[in-house]
Design a protein around this motif. Structure first.
Motif, PDB file in Angstrom:
ATOM      1  N   SER A  82     109.721  45.483   9.715  1.00  0.00           N
ATOM      2  CA  SER A  82     108.649  45.517   8.726  1.00  0.00           C
ATOM      3  C   SER A  82     107.388  46.078   9.361  1.00  0.00           C
ATOM      4  O   SER A  82     107.225  46.065  10.586  1.00  0.00           O
ATOM      5  CB  SER A  82     108.401  44.127   8.136  1.00  0.00           C
ATOM      6  OG  SER A  82     107.979  43.242   9.145  1.00  0.00           O
ATOM      7  N   PHE A  83     106.492  46.559   8.503  1.00  0.00           N
ATOM      8  CA  PHE A  83     105.286  47.259   8.942  1.00  0.00           C
ATOM      9  C   PHE A  83     104.078  46.660   8.245  1.00  0.00           C
ATOM     10  O   PHE A  83     104.109  46.427   7.035  1.00  0.00           O
ATOM     11  CB  PHE A  83     105.390  48.744   8.593  1.00  0.00           C
ATOM     12  CG  PHE A  83     106.642  49.386   9.111  1.00  0.00           C
ATOM     13  CD1 PHE A  83     106.671  49.958  10.369  1.00  0.00           C
ATOM     14  CD2 PHE A  83     107.808  49.397   8.348  1.00  0.00           C
ATOM     15  CE1 PHE A  83     107.830  50.546  10.857  1.00  0.00           C
ATOM     16  CE2 PHE A  83     108.963  49.982   8.823  1.00  0.00           C
ATOM     17  CZ  PHE A  83     108.983  50.556  10.078  1.00  0.00           C
ATOM     18  N   ASP A  84     103.021  46.427   9.012  1.00  0.00           N
ATOM     19  CA  ASP A  84     101.790  45.861   8.461  1.00  0.00           C
ATOM     20  C   ASP A  84     100.612  46.658   8.993  1.00  0.00           C
ATOM     21  O   ASP A  84     100.508  46.888  10.204  1.00  0.00           O
ATOM     22  CB  ASP A  84     101.635  44.398   8.879  1.00  0.00           C
ATOM     23  CG  ASP A  84     102.791  43.537   8.419  1.00  0.00           C
ATOM     24  OD1 ASP A  84     102.794  43.151   7.243  1.00  0.00           O
ATOM     25  OD2 ASP A  84     103.706  43.282   9.236  1.00  0.00           O
ATOM     26  N   SER A  85      99.709  47.056   8.102  1.00  0.00           N
ATOM     27  CA  SER A  85      98.510  47.794   8.510  1.00  0.00           C
ATOM     28  C   SER A  85      97.381  46.817   8.812  1.00  0.00           C
ATOM     29  O   SER A  85      97.158  45.862   8.056  1.00  0.00           O
ATOM     30  CB  SER A  85      98.074  48.748   7.396  1.00  0.00           C
ATOM     31  OG  SER A  85      99.072  49.705   7.162  1.00  0.00           O
ATOM     32  N   TRP A  86      96.682  47.078   9.915  1.00  0.00           N
ATOM     33  CA  TRP A  86      95.583  46.219  10.348  1.00  0.00           C
ATOM     34  C   TRP A  86      94.375  47.069  10.719  1.00  0.00           C
ATOM     35  O   TRP A  86      94.508  48.207  11.165  1.00  0.00           O
ATOM     36  CB  TRP A  86      96.002  45.396  11.568  1.00  0.00           C
ATOM     37  CG  TRP A  86      96.881  44.245  11.199  1.00  0.00           C
ATOM     38  CD1 TRP A  86      98.224  44.264  10.959  1.00  0.00           C
ATOM     39  CD2 TRP A  86      96.464  42.907  10.992  1.00  0.00           C
ATOM     40  NE1 TRP A  86      98.666  43.020  10.623  1.00  0.00           N
ATOM     41  CE2 TRP A  86      97.608  42.154  10.638  1.00  0.00           C
ATOM     42  CE3 TRP A  86      95.243  42.246  11.084  1.00  0.00           C
ATOM     43  CZ2 TRP A  86      97.557  40.798  10.366  1.00  0.00           C
ATOM     44  CZ3 TRP A  86      95.185  40.894  10.824  1.00  0.00           C
ATOM     45  CH2 TRP A  86      96.331  40.175  10.462  1.00  0.00           C
ATOM     46  N   ARG A  87      93.195  46.451  10.545  1.00  0.00           N
ATOM     47  CA  ARG A  87      91.940  47.058  10.972  1.00  0.00           C
ATOM     48  C   ARG A  87      91.266  46.099  11.953  1.00  0.00           C
ATOM     49  O   ARG A  87      91.130  44.907  11.680  1.00  0.00           O
ATOM     50  CB  ARG A  87      91.015  47.330   9.790  1.00  0.00           C
ATOM     51  CG  ARG A  87      89.731  48.073  10.201  1.00  0.00           C
ATOM     52  CD  ARG A  87      88.803  48.358   9.033  1.00  0.00           C
ATOM     53  NE  ARG A  87      88.238  47.110   8.545  1.00  0.00           N
ATOM     54  CZ  ARG A  87      88.461  46.580   7.346  1.00  0.00           C
ATOM     55  NH1 ARG A  87      89.254  47.173   6.493  1.00  0.00           N
ATOM     56  NH2 ARG A  87      87.894  45.446   6.994  1.00  0.00           N
ATOM     57  N   PHE A  88      90.855  46.629  13.088  1.00  0.00           N
ATOM     58  CA  PHE A  88      90.188  45.859  14.127  1.00  0.00           C
ATOM     59  C   PHE A  88      88.783  46.406  14.338  1.00  0.00           C
ATOM     60  O   PHE A  88      88.597  47.620  14.387  1.00  0.00           O
ATOM     61  CB  PHE A  88      90.951  45.960  15.449  1.00  0.00           C
ATOM     62  CG  PHE A  88      92.313  45.338  15.425  1.00  0.00           C
ATOM     63  CD1 PHE A  88      92.511  44.052  15.889  1.00  0.00           C
ATOM     64  CD2 PHE A  88      93.412  46.038  14.942  1.00  0.00           C
ATOM     65  CE1 PHE A  88      93.766  43.470  15.862  1.00  0.00           C
ATOM     66  CE2 PHE A  88      94.670  45.466  14.925  1.00  0.00           C
ATOM     67  CZ  PHE A  88      94.851  44.181  15.384  1.00  0.00           C
TER      68      PHE A  88
END
Length: 104
Positions: A82-88
């Motif tokens: 599975s793939f999850d987009s994140w912003r840091f």
């Protein structure tokens, strides 16, 4: 950024990950919950989940930066991914430190 993701999510080494967190501690509650879900899935399903990342992009302006990345979760037997987009959000404090993380 990659060092933090590797330490915090892939190796789950809080001591090492702390080297890459803002001096003020930052807001990592969403990322903490994400890691807890990974660990819960491992316990409930008797599997090992391998965490990696791809598509890391960093835009900086002075001593602040925003990084976007896709976190990849794979069951070690290859049965699921599975793939999850994140912003840091990062700040340069004698090296780049993570100040916040949110799923996008």
């Amino acid at each position: 950024m990659a060092n933090f993701i590797s330490a915090y999510l892939a190796r789950r080494n809080d001591e090492e990950a702390s080297l890459y967190i803002c001096k003020e501690g930052g807001d990592l509650k969403d990322l903490n919950a994400f890691r807890a879900k990974i660990e819960e899935a491992e316990r409930n399903n008797s599997v090992k989940i391998v965490v990696s990342w791809r598509d890391l992009s960093v835009q900086s302006s002075g001593d602040h930066a925003t990084a976007t990345v896709t976190i990849v979760r794979s069951v070690d037997n290859g049965s699921a991914e599975s793939f999850d987009s994140w912003r840091f959000e990062l700040v340069d404090e004698d090296g780049w430190r993570v100040c916040s993380a949110v799923a996008t």
